[in-house]
Design an enzyme around this catalytic site. Structure first.
Site, PDB file in Angstrom:
ATOM      1  N   LYS A   1       0.690   3.452  -2.998  1.00  0.00           N
ATOM      2  CA  LYS A   1      -0.472   4.314  -3.288  1.00  0.00           C
ATOM      3  C   LYS A   1      -0.107   5.796  -3.260  1.00  0.00           C
ATOM      4  O   LYS A   1      -0.746   6.608  -3.922  1.00  0.00           O
ATOM      5  CB  LYS A   1      -1.601   4.008  -2.283  1.00  0.00           C
ATOM      6  CG  LYS A   1      -2.171   2.607  -2.527  1.00  0.00           C
ATOM      7  CD  LYS A   1      -3.055   2.076  -1.422  1.00  0.00           C
ATOM      8  CE  LYS A   1      -3.572   0.702  -1.851  1.00  0.00           C
ATOM      9  NZ  LYS A   1      -4.017  -0.179  -0.808  1.00  0.00           N
TER      10      LYS A   1
ATOM     11  N   TYR B   1      -2.304  -2.183 -10.980  1.00  0.00           N
ATOM     12  CA  TYR B   1      -2.350  -1.973  -9.526  1.00  0.00           C
ATOM     13  C   TYR B   1      -1.547  -3.064  -8.800  1.00  0.00           C
ATOM     14  O   TYR B   1      -0.736  -2.768  -7.905  1.00  0.00           O
ATOM     15  CB  TYR B   1      -3.817  -1.952  -9.060  1.00  0.00           C
ATOM     16  CG  TYR B   1      -3.950  -2.043  -7.565  1.00  0.00           C
ATOM     17  CD1 TYR B   1      -3.623  -0.976  -6.736  1.00  0.00           C
ATOM     18  CD2 TYR B   1      -4.397  -3.227  -6.955  1.00  0.00           C
ATOM     19  CE1 TYR B   1      -3.725  -1.076  -5.350  1.00  0.00           C
ATOM     20  CE2 TYR B   1      -4.499  -3.338  -5.577  1.00  0.00           C
ATOM     21  CZ  TYR B   1      -4.158  -2.260  -4.786  1.00  0.00           C
ATOM     22  OH  TYR B   1      -4.240  -2.364  -3.416  1.00  0.00           O
TER      23      TYR B   1
ATOM     24  N   TYR C   1      -4.590   3.031   7.319  1.00  0.00           N
ATOM     25  CA  TYR C   1      -5.801   2.204   7.366  1.00  0.00           C
ATOM     26  C   TYR C   1      -6.782   2.800   8.383  1.00  0.00           C
ATOM     27  O   TYR C   1      -6.850   4.022   8.533  1.00  0.00           O
ATOM     28  CB  TYR C   1      -5.450   0.745   7.703  1.00  0.00           C
ATOM     29  CG  TYR C   1      -4.411   0.158   6.771  1.00  0.00           C
ATOM     30  CD1 TYR C   1      -4.666   0.057   5.402  1.00  0.00           C
ATOM     31  CD2 TYR C   1      -3.196  -0.286   7.245  1.00  0.00           C
ATOM     32  CE1 TYR C   1      -3.722  -0.492   4.539  1.00  0.00           C
ATOM     33  CE2 TYR C   1      -2.255  -0.838   6.387  1.00  0.00           C
ATOM     34  CZ  TYR C   1      -2.516  -0.922   5.038  1.00  0.00           C
ATOM     35  OH  TYR C   1      -1.591  -1.454   4.193  1.00  0.00           O
TER      36      TYR C   1
ATOM     37  N   VAL D   1       0.995  -3.723   3.903  1.00  0.00           N
ATOM     38  CA  VAL D   1       0.897  -5.008   4.606  1.00  0.00           C
ATOM     39  C   VAL D   1       2.188  -5.822   4.577  1.00  0.00           C
ATOM     40  O   VAL D   1       2.281  -6.864   5.204  1.00  0.00           O
ATOM     41  CB  VAL D   1      -0.274  -5.874   4.087  1.00  0.00           C
ATOM     42  CG1 VAL D   1      -1.607  -5.270   4.454  1.00  0.00           C
ATOM     43  CG2 VAL D   1      -0.153  -6.121   2.600  1.00  0.00           C
TER      44      VAL D   1
ATOM     45  N   SER E   1       0.795  -1.237   0.000  1.00  0.00           N
ATOM     46  CA  SER E   1       0.000   0.000   0.000  1.00  0.00           C
ATOM     47  C   SER E   1       0.822   1.278   0.000  1.00  0.00           C
ATOM     48  O   SER E   1       0.283   2.352  -0.270  1.00  0.00           O
ATOM     49  CB  SER E   1      -0.940   0.018   1.199  1.00  0.00           C
ATOM     50  OG  SER E   1      -2.169  -0.526   0.820  1.00  0.00           O
TER      51      SER E   1
END
Ligand code: GLU
Length: 475
Positions: free
Chosen positions: A109, A234, A286, A304, A106
């Site tokens: 991102k 992605y 998160y 993660v 992540s």
């Protein structure tokens, strides 16, 4: 890398005058600031000591579990732990497993979002993705009232970023473009790609496919979006690999308004970085994001794989990598390192307010006693003592209490051997004298002219203070 390395040459280098002038000609400003001790973190060795101590202490923490949704993540050595830092002047230090690669997951991102902003501008981008925290898990099947992903820091939003990046290029060139951007942010060393993570992500991606189809059904994508290609892109971005040193430099590039501190490459505009840091601050951790904003108060993004990228704007980037995750999917040790850093340094965005306004002073909590990494060694101590003497001469008891809470020693002397007690006695500030005496300062310090506070009080005719000081000196 088993132990710390400040990335200095092992042996001193001897240069001729010509060589010296050749190697320094492009970096005069930086070298001058280094020589004057004015780099971003002037007392870098103190920061290094703290990071070594924190690494040592946090290493014992074995709480949490590695991500197990794909075997490639479940198999990593859970005990690995790296901390790496890079300042906006390129001062660097790493400790632990800082040269072991891990995938961005992540953390990717952030850069994907920056790339959409650079290409389309915020108005167009935010016609396809919101900018509110979702309050839900990272892959929750949920959208905002407009049917759009809540923000670019969760899966749905990052899938949208991938739909927006270089739509005209073919798949290979789109991936190269993202990987090249990470390389530039990370100081020019190539980033890796973990093909087995990518394949695994792709074959266990029901939720991400569900997010993609739901967004398509809601008309969230720009017309003509190839959904499968977007999802593949992605998964590829999540599978880019870096080590902690590279991630720290990338974080420092964000701290430095988009310019890589090692290469001076202007990768992103300051405006793009500002938008990205805003969303990292509100949505980067998160469904722990609000708690992180409250306790740590800095923009960050976790993944993660156990990666955590922390940005201290205009000061430094920090990467922490340790694979065991807590219930929200954040690295347990990563969060712990952030907590400890914010405990000893005044880097929480709102630490700057500490010490101002009502409630400041002894026991004010949050910012009290923290060090400022922007100050030279001794600078904070000297400024504290000057402030104390000035406050004592004004009888400013609130300020004296605040300085005491910041660990300024109340009995400290200036270069003439004058103390707060001398100055308060000379000016007749009874409450200040009483406070200093009750705090246990030496009642008869001698200045460079042989004078004590009692002499000051007598000379200025403050008889009541003279009695007080004489009594204290007799005890
Ligand atoms: N590849 C992961 C997924 O899309 C990203 C998870 C993460 O780091 O949050 O499920």
């Amino acid at each position: 890398m088993g132990s710390g390395s400040a990335q200095l040459p092992a042996q001193p280098l001897l240069l001729t005058a010509e060589e010296f002038s050749a190697v320094t000609q492009f970096n005069r400003g930086l070298i001058e600031r280094a020589a004057r001790g004015e780099l971003a973190v002037p007392d870098f060795p103190a920061l290094v000591d703290d990071l070594q101590r924190i690494h040592q202490e946090v290493r014992a923490d074995r709480r949490g579990a590695v991500a197990a949704y794909i075997p490639q993540l479940a198999r990593v050595d859970a005990d690995q732990f790296a901390i790496s830092v890079c300042t906006v002047d390129g001062q660097r230090f790493s400790i632990g497993d800082a040269d072991v690669n891990f995938c961005l997951q992540s953390v990717s991102k952030t850069v994907s979002y920056c790339l959409t902003l650079e290409e389309h501008g915020p108005d167009t981008v935010h016609r396809h993705v919101g900018r509110e925290p979702s309050g839900q898990g990272f892959n929750e099947l949920t959208f905002n009232k407009a049917g759009l992903p809540h923000n670019p820091m969760i899966n749905a939003g990052a899938i949208m970023s991938c739909a927006l990046i270089r739509r005209g290029l073919d798949a290979a060139d789109r991936f190269d473009y993202v990987a090249e951007t990470w390389k530039r942010l990370a100081g020019g060393r190539s980033v890796g790609f973990n093909n087995s993570v990518y394949l695994s992500e792709r074959s266990t991606a029901d939720r991400n496919f569900a997010l993609g189809y739901s967004m398509r059904e809601r008309g969230a994508f720009p017309p003509g979006t190839d959904l499968l290609a977007t999802l593949e892109f992605y998964f590829q971005c999540c599978s880019i690999e870096v080590d902690a040193q590279q991630l720290a430099v990338a974080a420092a590039s964000l701290a430095n308004a988009g310019v890589c501190p090692l290469t001076e490459d202007p990768v992103f505009s300051a405006r793009t970085v500002r938008h990205c840091l805003s969303l990292m601050s509100s949505c980067g951790l998160y469904d722990f994001s609000g708690e992180f904003a409250f306790t740590i108060g800095l923009p960050a993004k976790s993944g993660v794989s156990g990666a955590l990228m922390l940005v201290v704007p205009q000061l430094m980037g920090i990467a922490i990598w340790s694979p065991r995750l807590d219930a929200q999917g954040n690295s347990v040790r990563g969060i712990e390192v952030c907590r400890r850093l914010v405990d000893c340094y005044n880097i929480h965005t709102y630490d700057l307010l500490t010490g101002l306004g009502p409630g400041a002073g002894a026991g004010a909590g949050a910012g009290a006693g923290k060090r400022d990494p922007r100050l030279k060694r001794q600078q904070s101590a000297i400024e504290g003592i000057v402030g104390l003497c000035f406050a004592a001469s004004q009888g400013d008891l609130n300020e004296i209490r605040r300085l005491a809470a910041c660990n300024v020693p109340l009995g400290a002397t200036d270069y003439d051997g004058r103390t707060a007690l001398h100055l308060a006695a000379a000016e007749g500030h009874r409450e200040t004298v009483e406070f200093l005496l009750s705090a246990g300062v030496d009642p008869k310090p001698v200045d460079r002219w042989g004078g004590t506070p009692l002499d000051d009080a007598n000379r200025a005719g403050h008889r009541h203070l003279a009695r007080l000081l004489a009594d204290a000196a007799r005890l």
